[in-house]
Write a protein that holds these residues in place. Structure first.
Motif, PDB file in Angstrom:
ATOM      1  N   LEU A   1     -31.050  13.004 -41.954  1.00 50.44           N
ATOM      2  CA  LEU A   1     -32.415  13.222 -41.315  1.00 50.44           C
ATOM      3  C   LEU A   1     -31.783  14.343 -40.208  1.00 50.44           C
ATOM      4  CD1 LEU A   1     -34.806  10.507 -41.538  1.00 50.44           C
ATOM      5  CD2 LEU A   1     -35.072  12.619 -42.675  1.00 50.44           C
ATOM      6  N   SER A   2     -30.861  13.773 -39.371  1.00 52.06           N
ATOM      7  CA  SER A   2     -30.264  14.364 -38.284  1.00 52.06           C
ATOM      8  C   SER A   2     -29.637  15.664 -38.916  1.00 52.06           C
ATOM      9  CB  SER A   2     -28.840  13.423 -37.678  1.00 52.06           C
ATOM     10  OG  SER A   2     -28.262  14.143 -36.662  1.00 52.06           O
ATOM     11  N   GLN A   3     -29.050  15.560 -39.967  1.00 54.90           N
ATOM     12  CA  GLN A   3     -28.357  16.793 -40.354  1.00 54.90           C
ATOM     13  C   GLN A   3     -29.452  17.866 -40.793  1.00 54.90           C
ATOM     14  OE1 GLN A   3     -25.175  16.645 -43.662  1.00 54.90           O
ATOM     15  NE2 GLN A   3     -25.162  14.410 -43.341  1.00 54.90           N
ATOM     16  N   LEU A   4     -30.607  17.671 -41.357  1.00 51.07           N
ATOM     17  CA  LEU A   4     -31.676  18.515 -41.694  1.00 51.07           C
ATOM     18  C   LEU A   4     -32.373  19.089 -40.301  1.00 51.07           C
ATOM     19  CD1 LEU A   4     -33.598  16.674 -44.653  1.00 51.07           C
ATOM     20  CD2 LEU A   4     -32.110  18.532 -44.576  1.00 51.07           C
ATOM     21  N   GLN A   5     -32.327  18.079 -39.483  1.00 55.97           N
ATOM     22  CA  GLN A   5     -32.655  18.719 -38.001  1.00 55.97           C
ATOM     23  C   GLN A   5     -32.063  19.842 -37.498  1.00 55.97           C
ATOM     24  OE1 GLN A   5     -33.255  15.383 -35.086  1.00 55.97           O
ATOM     25  NE2 GLN A   5     -34.443  16.732 -33.697  1.00 55.97           N
ATOM     26  N   ASN A   6     -30.721  19.420 -37.566  1.00 61.56           N
ATOM     27  CA  ASN A   6     -29.502  20.204 -36.932  1.00 61.56           C
ATOM     28  C   ASN A   6     -29.503  21.621 -37.920  1.00 61.56           C
ATOM     29  OD1 ASN A   6     -28.920  18.646 -34.821  1.00 61.56           O
ATOM     30  ND2 ASN A   6     -27.284  17.716 -36.184  1.00 61.56           N
ATOM     31  N   ASN A   7     -29.705  21.458 -39.021  1.00 59.29           N
ATOM     32  CA  ASN A   7     -29.792  22.756 -39.753  1.00 59.29           C
ATOM     33  C   ASN A   7     -31.050  22.707 -40.593  1.00 59.29           C
ATOM     34  OD1 ASN A   7     -29.016  24.809 -41.354  1.00 59.29           O
ATOM     35  ND2 ASN A   7     -27.402  23.635 -42.894  1.00 59.29           N
ATOM     36  N   PRO A   8     -32.167  23.112 -40.145  1.00 59.14           N
ATOM     37  CA  PRO A   8     -33.339  23.218 -40.684  1.00 59.14           C
ATOM     38  C   PRO A   8     -33.416  23.993 -42.100  1.00 59.14           C
ATOM     39  CG  PRO A   8     -33.629  23.489 -38.133  1.00 59.14           C
ATOM     40  CD  PRO A   8     -32.171  23.788 -38.615  1.00 59.14           C
ATOM     41  N   THR A   9     -32.866  25.022 -42.019  1.00 60.71           N
ATOM     42  CA  THR A   9     -32.976  25.788 -43.239  1.00 60.71           C
ATOM     43  C   THR A   9     -32.553  25.007 -44.586  1.00 60.71           C
ATOM     44  OG1 THR A   9     -30.669  27.053 -42.937  1.00 60.71           O
ATOM     45  CG2 THR A   9     -32.437  28.101 -42.095  1.00 60.71           C
ATOM     46  N   SER A  10     -31.777  24.006 -44.306  1.00 52.81           N
ATOM     47  CA  SER A  10     -31.387  23.199 -45.472  1.00 52.81           C
ATOM     48  C   SER A  10     -32.418  22.549 -46.377  1.00 52.81           C
ATOM     49  CB  SER A  10     -30.477  21.942 -45.151  1.00 52.81           C
ATOM     50  OG  SER A  10     -29.316  22.542 -44.446  1.00 52.81           O
ATOM     51  N   SER A  11     -33.695  22.155 -45.914  1.00 52.33           N
ATOM     52  CA  SER A  11     -34.863  21.677 -46.452  1.00 52.33           C
ATOM     53  C   SER A  11     -35.619  22.739 -46.896  1.00 52.33           C
ATOM     54  CB  SER A  11     -35.686  20.792 -45.370  1.00 52.33           C
ATOM     55  OG  SER A  11     -35.955  21.502 -44.451  1.00 52.33           O
ATOM     56  N   GLU A  12     -35.440  24.035 -46.771  1.00 51.58           N
ATOM     57  CA  GLU A  12     -36.402  25.147 -47.126  1.00 51.58           C
ATOM     58  C   GLU A  12     -35.780  25.634 -48.463  1.00 51.58           C
ATOM     59  OE1 GLU A  12     -36.091  28.157 -44.196  1.00 51.58           O
ATOM     60  OE2 GLU A  12     -36.961  26.889 -42.564  1.00 51.58           O
ATOM     61  N   GLY A  13     -34.561  25.584 -48.873  1.00 51.69           N
ATOM     62  CA  GLY A  13     -33.964  26.135 -50.191  1.00 51.69           C
ATOM     63  C   GLY A  13     -34.290  24.814 -51.339  1.00 51.69           C
ATOM     64  N   THR A  14     -34.288  25.391 -52.516  1.00 51.15           N
ATOM     65  CA  THR A  14     -34.401  24.421 -53.507  1.00 51.15           C
ATOM     66  C   THR A  14     -32.800  24.296 -53.976  1.00 51.15           C
ATOM     67  OG1 THR A  14     -34.657  26.240 -55.287  1.00 51.15           O
ATOM     68  CG2 THR A  14     -36.530  25.416 -54.293  1.00 51.15           C
ATOM     69  N   LEU A  15     -32.676  23.248 -55.011  1.00 51.64           N
ATOM     70  CA  LEU A  15     -31.321  23.061 -55.375  1.00 51.64           C
ATOM     71  C   LEU A  15     -30.887  24.265 -56.353  1.00 51.64           C
ATOM     72  CD1 LEU A  15     -31.065  19.409 -56.181  1.00 51.64           C
ATOM     73  CD2 LEU A  15     -30.298  20.500 -54.244  1.00 51.64           C
ATOM     74  N   GLY A  16     -31.958  24.940 -56.972  1.00 49.50           N
ATOM     75  CA  GLY A  16     -32.091  26.071 -57.983  1.00 49.50           C
ATOM     76  C   GLY A  16     -31.166  27.003 -57.176  1.00 49.50           C
ATOM     77  N   GLU A  17     -31.846  27.384 -56.013  1.00 47.03           N
ATOM     78  CA  GLU A  17     -31.481  28.633 -55.108  1.00 47.03           C
ATOM     79  C   GLU A  17     -29.763  28.267 -54.745  1.00 47.03           C
ATOM     80  OE1 GLU A  17     -35.611  29.764 -53.197  1.00 47.03           O
ATOM     81  OE2 GLU A  17     -34.227  28.462 -52.143  1.00 47.03           O
ATOM     82  N   LEU A  18     -29.562  26.769 -54.203  1.00 45.65           N
ATOM     83  CA  LEU A  18     -28.345  26.541 -54.031  1.00 45.65           C
ATOM     84  C   LEU A  18     -27.383  26.641 -55.261  1.00 45.65           C
ATOM     85  CD1 LEU A  18     -26.753  25.271 -51.689  1.00 45.65           C
ATOM     86  CD2 LEU A  18     -27.068  23.111 -52.718  1.00 45.65           C
ATOM     87  N   SER A  19     -27.842  26.445 -56.372  1.00 46.44           N
ATOM     88  CA  SER A  19     -26.777  26.620 -57.631  1.00 46.44           C
ATOM     89  C   SER A  19     -26.680  28.200 -57.697  1.00 46.44           C
ATOM     90  CB  SER A  19     -27.619  26.150 -58.924  1.00 46.44           C
ATOM     91  OG  SER A  19     -26.806  26.580 -60.091  1.00 46.44           O
ATOM     92  N   ASP A  20     -27.798  29.057 -57.474  1.00 45.65           N
ATOM     93  CA  ASP A  20     -27.535  30.499 -57.622  1.00 45.65           C
ATOM     94  C   ASP A  20     -26.542  30.925 -56.408  1.00 45.65           C
ATOM     95  OD1 ASP A  20     -29.123  30.528 -59.636  1.00 45.65           O
ATOM     96  OD2 ASP A  20     -30.919  30.887 -58.543  1.00 45.65           O
ATOM     97  N   PHE A  21     -26.525  30.399 -55.190  1.00 46.25           N
ATOM     98  CA  PHE A  21     -25.800  30.650 -54.345  1.00 46.25           C
ATOM     99  C   PHE A  21     -24.269  30.556 -54.809  1.00 46.25           C
ATOM    100  CE2 PHE A  21     -22.777  28.888 -51.048  1.00 46.25           C
ATOM    101  CZ  PHE A  21     -22.452  29.776 -50.256  1.00 46.25           C
ATOM    102  N   ILE A  22     -23.920  29.439 -55.520  1.00 44.91           N
ATOM    103  CA  ILE A  22     -22.503  29.029 -55.758  1.00 44.91           C
ATOM    104  C   ILE A  22     -22.173  30.281 -56.857  1.00 44.91           C
ATOM    105  CG2 ILE A  22     -21.187  27.499 -57.328  1.00 44.91           C
ATOM    106  CD1 ILE A  22     -22.794  25.271 -56.200  1.00 44.91           C
ATOM    107  N   ASP A  23     -22.784  30.622 -57.984  1.00 41.90           N
ATOM    108  CA  ASP A  23     -22.499  31.632 -58.613  1.00 41.90           C
ATOM    109  C   ASP A  23     -22.343  32.960 -57.860  1.00 41.90           C
ATOM    110  OD1 ASP A  23     -22.985  30.253 -60.776  1.00 41.90           O
ATOM    111  OD2 ASP A  23     -25.078  30.668 -61.128  1.00 41.90           O
ATOM    112  N   SER A  24     -23.094  33.247 -57.095  1.00 44.48           N
ATOM    113  CA  SER A  24     -22.944  34.480 -56.221  1.00 44.48           C
ATOM    114  C   SER A  24     -21.594  34.461 -55.471  1.00 44.48           C
ATOM    115  CB  SER A  24     -24.122  34.777 -55.270  1.00 44.48           C
ATOM    116  OG  SER A  24     -23.992  35.817 -54.192  1.00 44.48           O
ATOM    117  N   TYR A  25     -21.435  33.162 -54.809  1.00 44.07           N
ATOM    118  CA  TYR A  25     -20.176  33.102 -53.670  1.00 44.07           C
ATOM    119  C   TYR A  25     -18.969  33.349 -54.825  1.00 44.07           C
ATOM    120  CZ  TYR A  25     -16.904  31.214 -50.538  1.00 44.07           C
ATOM    121  OH  TYR A  25     -16.084  30.867 -49.733  1.00 44.07           O
ATOM    122  N   LEU A  26     -19.076  32.792 -55.961  1.00 44.28           N
ATOM    123  CA  LEU A  26     -17.893  32.706 -56.910  1.00 44.28           C
ATOM    124  C   LEU A  26     -17.541  34.126 -57.526  1.00 44.28           C
ATOM    125  CD1 LEU A  26     -18.195  29.532 -58.826  1.00 44.28           C
ATOM    126  CD2 LEU A  26     -16.404  30.066 -56.965  1.00 44.28           C
ATOM    127  N   ALA A  27     -18.577  34.797 -57.516  1.00 45.29           N
ATOM    128  CA  ALA A  27     -18.469  36.345 -58.267  1.00 45.29           C
ATOM    129  C   ALA A  27     -17.975  37.160 -57.225  1.00 45.29           C
ATOM    130  CB  ALA A  27     -20.145  36.696 -58.457  1.00 45.29           C
TER     131      ALA A  27
END
Length: 212
Positions: A91-117
């Motif tokens: 909860l402390s991590q989410l408070q310090n990084n509010p955007t973490s709770s806004e995205g979905t795990l699907g978007e996080l998976s897509d980020f991994i693909d984009s980062y590796l590409a």
């Protein structure tokens, strides 16, 4: 002859007592085993019911739709998947990084693909870590098992090590935020034990309640 008869009666009495004690001991052991079995059965079925509720509330759209929100963390604590200290840390991590709770795990998976590409991010060791991490978050509800998703603790430790490395410290703020969110998801997955969250496994657990 009388002496022999007395000894014989005494021996028979002792044997009967020994037999009775053995029977009592056996009955006691059997009762304890049944009691232990009942405790395990109830604990298993209680966990299965909590998993079922968790699936209904957060995993209806599959793991890609999951958001690591304060409500999600609080529910994991309520159901006993997280200790209070662990929930407070997340909860402390989410408070310090509010955007973490806004995205979905699907978007996080897509980020991994984009980062590796991105050709500038070619790091074979990191790519292996991220591919394992992607498999883990895509299997958060136990619906997409993969050999890459088995060793969650090691993958999380490897990602933490990268984030603390010189290369990790040079990440942009945006990428760093995504990596931290990914690491949080890995730590939560480790607590959830995805292999026990699948519908088939839950049904198996729930059947235990009907067994004598």
């Amino acid at each position: 002859m009388t002496t022999i008869s007395t000894i014989s009666q005494g021996t028979t009495s002792q044997a009967s007592q020994t037999s009775a004690n053995t029977t009592i001991s056996s009955d006691s052991t059997s009762t304890e085993q049944q009691s232990d079995k009942e405790v395990r059965r109830l604990a298993l079925s209680e966990r299965a019911q909590k998993i079922q509720k968790l699936n209904e509330e957060f995993f209806q759209g599959g793991p890609r739709s999951v958001q690591i929100t304060p409500e999600f963390i609080q529910r994991l604590e309520e159901y006993g998947f997280l200790k209070t200290s662990e929930a407070d840390s997340f909860l402390s991590q989410l408070q310090n990084n509010p955007t973490s709770s806004e995205g979905t795990l699907g978007e996080l998976s897509d980020f991994i693909d984009s980062y590796l590409a991105n050709s500038e991010n070619q790091n074979e060791s990191l790519a292996e870590i991220l591919n394992k991490a992607k498999s883990i978050i895509n299997n958060l509800d136990g619906s997409n098992p993969s050999s890459l998703a088995l060793d969650i603790k090691t993958t999380s430790a490897e990602l933490t090590q990268f984030l603390n490395s010189e290369e990790g410290k040079q990440l942009s703020e945006s990428d760093k935020s995504q990596f931290e969110q990914l690491n949080m998801a890995l730590k939560i997955a480790d607590k959830l034990e995805p292999e026990n969250l699948s519908s088939a496994k839950v049904n198996q657990y729930l059947q235990v309640m009907g067994q004598g």
